[in-house]
Design a protein around this motif. Structure first.
Motif, PDB file in Angstrom:
ATOM      1  N   LYS A 185       0.844  -1.198   0.000  1.00 20.47           N
ATOM      2  CA  LYS A 185       0.000   0.000   0.000  1.00 20.47           C
ATOM      3  C   LYS A 185       0.876   1.245   0.000  1.00 20.47           C
ATOM      4  O   LYS A 185       1.906   1.293   0.654  1.00 20.47           O
ATOM      5  CB  LYS A 185      -0.915  -0.005   1.235  1.00 20.47           C
ATOM      6  CG  LYS A 185      -1.811   1.208   1.357  1.00 20.47           C
ATOM      7  CD  LYS A 185      -2.747   1.075   2.546  1.00 20.47           C
ATOM      8  CE  LYS A 185      -1.990   1.127   3.869  1.00 20.47           C
ATOM      9  NZ  LYS A 185      -2.924   1.114   5.028  1.00 20.47           N
ATOM     10  N   ALA A 186       0.459   2.252  -0.746  1.00 19.77           N
ATOM     11  CA  ALA A 186       1.092   3.572  -0.711  1.00 19.77           C
ATOM     12  C   ALA A 186       0.132   4.528  -0.019  1.00 19.77           C
ATOM     13  O   ALA A 186      -1.060   4.560  -0.333  1.00 19.77           O
ATOM     14  CB  ALA A 186       1.406   4.056  -2.118  1.00 19.77           C
TER      15      ALA A 186
ATOM     16  N   ARG B 117       2.081   8.720   9.168  1.00 23.59           N
ATOM     17  CA  ARG B 117       3.291   8.310   8.463  1.00 23.59           C
ATOM     18  C   ARG B 117       3.062   8.099   6.954  1.00 23.59           C
ATOM     19  O   ARG B 117       3.249   7.010   6.420  1.00 23.59           O
ATOM     20  CB  ARG B 117       3.863   7.039   9.092  1.00 23.59           C
ATOM     21  CG  ARG B 117       4.175   7.196  10.563  1.00 23.59           C
ATOM     22  CD  ARG B 117       4.735   5.922  11.159  1.00 23.59           C
ATOM     23  NE  ARG B 117       6.039   5.617  10.585  1.00 23.59           N
ATOM     24  CZ  ARG B 117       6.772   4.551  10.929  1.00 23.59           C
ATOM     25  NH1 ARG B 117       6.315   3.693  11.818  1.00 23.59           N
ATOM     26  NH2 ARG B 117       7.945   4.337  10.369  1.00 23.59           N
ATOM     27  N   PRO B 118       2.660   9.144   6.244  1.00 24.07           N
ATOM     28  CA  PRO B 118       2.468   8.999   4.788  1.00 24.07           C
ATOM     29  C   PRO B 118       3.793   8.777   4.078  1.00 24.07           C
ATOM     30  O   PRO B 118       4.855   9.199   4.553  1.00 24.07           O
ATOM     31  CB  PRO B 118       1.841  10.340   4.393  1.00 24.07           C
ATOM     32  CG  PRO B 118       2.363  11.308   5.414  1.00 24.07           C
ATOM     33  CD  PRO B 118       2.431  10.527   6.702  1.00 24.07           C
TER      34      PRO B 118
ATOM     35  N   LEU C 171      -4.799   9.304   1.479  1.00 22.35           N
ATOM     36  CA  LEU C 171      -5.098   8.474   0.313  1.00 22.35           C
ATOM     37  C   LEU C 171      -4.312   7.179   0.444  1.00 22.35           C
ATOM     38  O   LEU C 171      -3.076   7.192   0.458  1.00 22.35           O
ATOM     39  CB  LEU C 171      -4.700   9.196  -0.974  1.00 22.35           C
ATOM     40  CG  LEU C 171      -5.176  10.650  -1.103  1.00 22.35           C
ATOM     41  CD1 LEU C 171      -4.585  11.285  -2.361  1.00 22.35           C
ATOM     42  CD2 LEU C 171      -6.693  10.729  -1.119  1.00 22.35           C
ATOM     43  N   ASP C 172      -5.011   6.061   0.547  1.00 24.14           N
ATOM     44  CA  ASP C 172      -4.383   4.748   0.615  1.00 24.14           C
ATOM     45  C   ASP C 172      -4.619   4.033  -0.710  1.00 24.14           C
ATOM     46  O   ASP C 172      -5.768   3.783  -1.094  1.00 24.14           O
ATOM     47  CB  ASP C 172      -4.967   3.935   1.769  1.00 24.14           C
ATOM     48  CG  ASP C 172      -4.598   4.518   3.123  1.00 24.14           C
ATOM     49  OD1 ASP C 172      -3.400   4.794   3.340  1.00 24.14           O
ATOM     50  OD2 ASP C 172      -5.498   4.705   3.962  1.00 24.14           O
ATOM     51  N   ILE C 173      -3.523   3.703  -1.399  1.00 22.78           N
ATOM     52  CA  ILE C 173      -3.582   3.153  -2.751  1.00 22.78           C
ATOM     53  C   ILE C 173      -2.958   1.771  -2.756  1.00 22.78           C
ATOM     54  O   ILE C 173      -1.844   1.580  -2.246  1.00 22.78           O
ATOM     55  CB  ILE C 173      -2.832   4.064  -3.739  1.00 22.78           C
ATOM     56  CG1 ILE C 173      -3.413   5.489  -3.708  1.00 22.78           C
ATOM     57  CG2 ILE C 173      -2.872   3.490  -5.153  1.00 22.78           C
ATOM     58  CD1 ILE C 173      -2.497   6.521  -4.330  1.00 22.78           C
ATOM     59  N   SER C 174      -3.647   0.816  -3.324  1.00 24.62           N
ATOM     60  CA  SER C 174      -3.105  -0.533  -3.433  1.00 24.62           C
ATOM     61  C   SER C 174      -3.719  -1.237  -4.641  1.00 24.62           C
ATOM     62  O   SER C 174      -4.699  -0.768  -5.217  1.00 24.62           O
ATOM     63  CB  SER C 174      -3.369  -1.337  -2.149  1.00 24.62           C
ATOM     64  OG  SER C 174      -4.765  -1.440  -1.905  1.00 24.62           O
ATOM     65  N   LYS C 175      -3.111  -2.359  -5.009  1.00 26.69           N
ATOM     66  CA  LYS C 175      -3.667  -3.213  -6.058  1.00 26.69           C
ATOM     67  C   LYS C 175      -4.397  -4.366  -5.385  1.00 26.69           C
ATOM     68  O   LYS C 175      -3.839  -5.055  -4.531  1.00 26.69           O
ATOM     69  CB  LYS C 175      -2.561  -3.775  -6.939  1.00 26.69           C
ATOM     70  CG  LYS C 175      -2.061  -2.846  -8.025  1.00 26.69           C
ATOM     71  CD  LYS C 175      -1.007  -3.553  -8.854  1.00 26.69           C
ATOM     72  CE  LYS C 175      -0.476  -2.669  -9.973  1.00 26.69           C
ATOM     73  NZ  LYS C 175       0.602  -3.354 -10.734  1.00 26.69           N
TER      74      LYS C 175
ATOM     75  N   ILE D   6     -10.101   7.009   0.483  1.00 28.64           N
ATOM     76  CA  ILE D   6      -9.958   8.430   0.796  1.00 28.64           C
ATOM     77  C   ILE D   6     -10.526   8.670   2.187  1.00 28.64           C
ATOM     78  O   ILE D   6     -11.673   8.335   2.468  1.00 28.64           O
ATOM     79  CB  ILE D   6     -10.721   9.304  -0.218  1.00 28.64           C
ATOM     80  CG1 ILE D   6     -10.245   9.019  -1.645  1.00 28.64           C
ATOM     81  CG2 ILE D   6     -10.569  10.787   0.126  1.00 28.64           C
ATOM     82  CD1 ILE D   6     -11.124   9.653  -2.708  1.00 28.64           C
ATOM     83  N   THR D   7      -9.705   9.243   3.062  1.00 32.77           N
ATOM     84  CA  THR D   7     -10.156   9.585   4.411  1.00 32.77           C
ATOM     85  C   THR D   7      -9.786  11.032   4.700  1.00 32.77           C
ATOM     86  O   THR D   7      -8.606  11.389   4.684  1.00 32.77           O
ATOM     87  CB  THR D   7      -9.516   8.685   5.482  1.00 32.77           C
ATOM     88  OG1 THR D   7      -9.782   7.316   5.182  1.00 32.77           O
ATOM     89  CG2 THR D   7     -10.057   9.016   6.870  1.00 32.77           C
TER      90      THR D   7
END
Length: 297
Positions: free
Chosen positions: A7-8, A64-65, A258-262, A271-272
């Motif tokens: 996750k990014a 911790r982004p 923004l938490d991005i994953s496949k 989105i939070t």
């Protein structure tokens, strides 16, 4: 993001409007800056507060982004002394940051060496060539400059034909990645007043549609919002000011996580909104989960 579990996490902020330093040389105020300084002294300094932006930064640090995306208007007058202050503020952020200028950062027509160039470390080394592209993991960040000098009482933006063509090339060459376009003026309709709109909104929306993107981030409106780029299903996400004191929930200071994953062959985007509540405590506000197709090369 080699595996589905990777996750990014990205922080989305905008419109910090750091306080204008003390007295400025009179010769630097014989232009639109005079009106903007008057606006700051009479009203805006009571709404944009450093103690609030400090709370936002502290909350980002807790989450911790991996990256922080700052979508412009870090200054009020675009003056070199403000950029010197902004440079220190950016260096103290809890994660690597990328920046694009807003209308306040290019308030008057002058050489970028008079201030904006100090932001070069957060714009891939150039305050003159946009868009810039940077990548980490499976994310491509594309920084677009929509800020131009405008007449008094106007704050519109323009990307321009040449930059628009480079944007299209950047979108096409990063296809297959999670492409995030960051631009101060929203490439959409009805999000800001006519005097603040993106002049070439139709053209830029068409370029984003043609090249494709997974997410477009903007600032400028000082409002939390989520719509789509015109004639597409591409999310267009706005964020309220990082320093804003307001009684309106959609305008209270916040940042977007923004938490991005496949996951299962598609992109997962969570989105939070992290919102400063009435009791001065940070809490979750608006949330949304989106599943987006992976657009192959």
């Amino acid at each position: 993001m080699a595996q589905d579990s990777d996750k990014a996490t990205i922080a989305h902020i905008s419109d910090v409007h750091l306080p204008t330093p003390g007295k400025l040389p009179l010769r630097d105020l014989l232009n639109k800056r005079c009106l903007s300084l008057l606006s700051w002294k009479m009203s805006r300094r009571y709404r944009h507060l450093t103690e609030i932006s400090s709370r936002i930064v502290a909350d980002m640090a807790l989450h911790r982004p991996d990256r922080i995306l700052n979508i412009g208007d870090i200054t009020n007058l675009g003056h070199k002394s403000e950029f010197e202050q902004a440079e220190k503020w950016m260096r103290a952020l809890p994660a690597p940051c990328y920046f694009v200028p807003g209308n306040h950062d290019i308030l008057v027509r002058e050489d970028v060496r008079h201030g904006l160039d100090l932001m070069s470390p957060w714009m891939e080394g150039s305050a003159q060539q946009f868009p810039y592209v940077t990548r980490f993991r499976d994310v491509a960040i594309i920084g677009v400059n929509s800020a131009i000098p405008t007449p008094p009482f106007k704050a519109w933006g323009r990307v321009g034909e040449a930059q628009g063509q480079r944007l299209l090339n950047a979108l096409e060459t990063t296809r297959g990645l999670f492409r995030i376009v960051m631009i101060h003026h929203p490439p959409g309709y009805g999000l800001v007043k006519s005097g603040k709109r993106l002049k070439d909104v139709r053209k830029i929306a068409e370029i984003i549609k043609q090249g494709g993107a997974e997410l477009v981030l903007h600032g400028h409106s000082h409002n939390e919002s989520l719509v789509t780029v015109p004639e597409t299903e591409i999310p267009l996400l706005g964020v309220s000011s990082t320093s804003m004191h307001s009684s309106k929930p959609w305008r209270r200071a916040s940042w977007n996580r923004l938490d991005i994953s496949k996951k299962e062959g598609s992109w997962s985007l969570d989105i939070t909104q992290r919102l400063l509540a009435d009791n001065h405590v940070m809490e979750d506000g608006f949330t949304r989960h989106l599943k987006l197709p992976i657009k192959s090369k």
